[in-house]
Enzyme design. Structure first.
Site, PDB file in Angstrom:
ATOM      1  CB  CYS A  25      59.571 -23.734  70.777  1.00  0.00           C
ATOM      2  SG  CYS A  25      59.194 -21.962  70.749  1.00  0.00           S
ATOM      3  N   PRO A  28      59.934 -32.011  71.950  1.00  0.00           N
ATOM      4  CG  PRO A  28      59.610 -34.045  70.814  1.00  0.00           C
ATOM      5  CD  PRO A  28      59.321 -32.578  70.717  1.00  0.00           C
ATOM      6  N   GLY A  29      62.703 -32.402  71.969  1.00  0.00           N
ATOM      7  CA  GLY A  29      64.156 -32.403  72.062  1.00  0.00           C
ATOM      8  C   GLY A  29      64.914 -32.860  70.833  1.00  0.00           C
ATOM      9  N   GLY A  30      64.233 -33.151  69.740  1.00  0.00           N
ATOM     10  CA  GLY A  30      64.919 -33.611  68.533  1.00  0.00           C
ATOM     11  C   GLY A  30      65.915 -32.602  67.998  1.00  0.00           C
ATOM     12  CG  ASP A  95      60.491 -25.903  65.625  1.00  0.00           C
ATOM     13  OD1 ASP A  95      60.052 -25.517  64.525  1.00  0.00           O
ATOM     14  OD2 ASP A  95      60.369 -27.073  66.026  1.00  0.00           O
ATOM     15  CB  CYS A 148      56.474 -28.146  60.790  1.00  0.00           C
ATOM     16  SG  CYS A 148      55.193 -28.038  62.041  1.00  0.00           S
TER      17      CYS A 148
END
Length: 199
Positions: A25, A28-30, A95, A148
């Protein structure tokens, strides 16, 4: 700036150079960028997201950071994975979609949308994603399940019974709590196949 809690799951996954890793998932790519850095940009990193509109930003972010080992693809992990992904990955980061209760200080509007029924619905989605991703894990591989959220229903109370029912063991868990750690709330659990398990 990325919140320190973002690193919890990637540190637990501990990706290595030369491995084949899935960030399921990813947008945005962090976390994908942190994975690639841990791999020293060596190996293969497959990044998927269920929303095709998020893929261009994911690709741009990784490109801007000099990540060259990543390939991106639209995929919804509530669906069964392709056969050629079965038992392909050394490490998988999940995630998963969650209630976001660990980041309410930054997403104030989320608290007004949240209900106990939604957490129940999310936990079912999370279990489905875990079940589908597990099929893609090598026999000696590892999964990190990450949210989160600070809700037990999405974290310990989900991952422990899931592991027991699917030939997995919870090797380690880590949690960040906003009131204690002065950062975002997050949960991560490292899962591996039980020794001698039929995979």
């Amino acid at each position: 700036m990325t919140d320190p809690a973002t690193r919890l799951s990637v540190e637990l996954l501990d990706p290595k150079p030369g491995e084949t890793v899935l960030d399921a998932c990813a947008a945005p790519g962090g976390k994908a960028a942190l994975i690639a850095a841990s791999m020293k940009n060596e190996g293969s990193l497959v990044c998927t997201d269920s929303n095709e509109l998020r893929i261009p930003r994911l690709e741009e972010n990784l490109s801007n950071l000099g990540v060259t080992i990543a390939e991106s693809q639209v995929f919804d992990w509530t669906q069964a994975p392709p056969e050629d992904w079965h038992k392909r990955f050394d490490a998988i980061l999940l995630d998963v979609p969650c209630s976001n209760t660990g980041v309410l200080r930054r997403r104030v509007d989320a608290r007004w949308r949240l209900s106990p029924e939604q957490i129940t619905e999310l936990s079912e989605i999370q279990k489905t994603i875990l079940s589908n991703a597990k099929k893609c894990l090598k026999a000696d591989g590892r999964i990190v399940y990450s949210t989160c959220s600070i809700e037990r229903e999405e974290n310990e109370d989900l991952v422990v019974p899931f592991a027991k029912g699917h030939n997995l063991q919870v090797v380690e868990t880590r949690q960040s709590l906003p009131h204690r750690d002065k950062q975002d709330g997050a949960f991560a659990a490292l899962l591996k196949y039980r020794e001698g398990a039929d995979v």
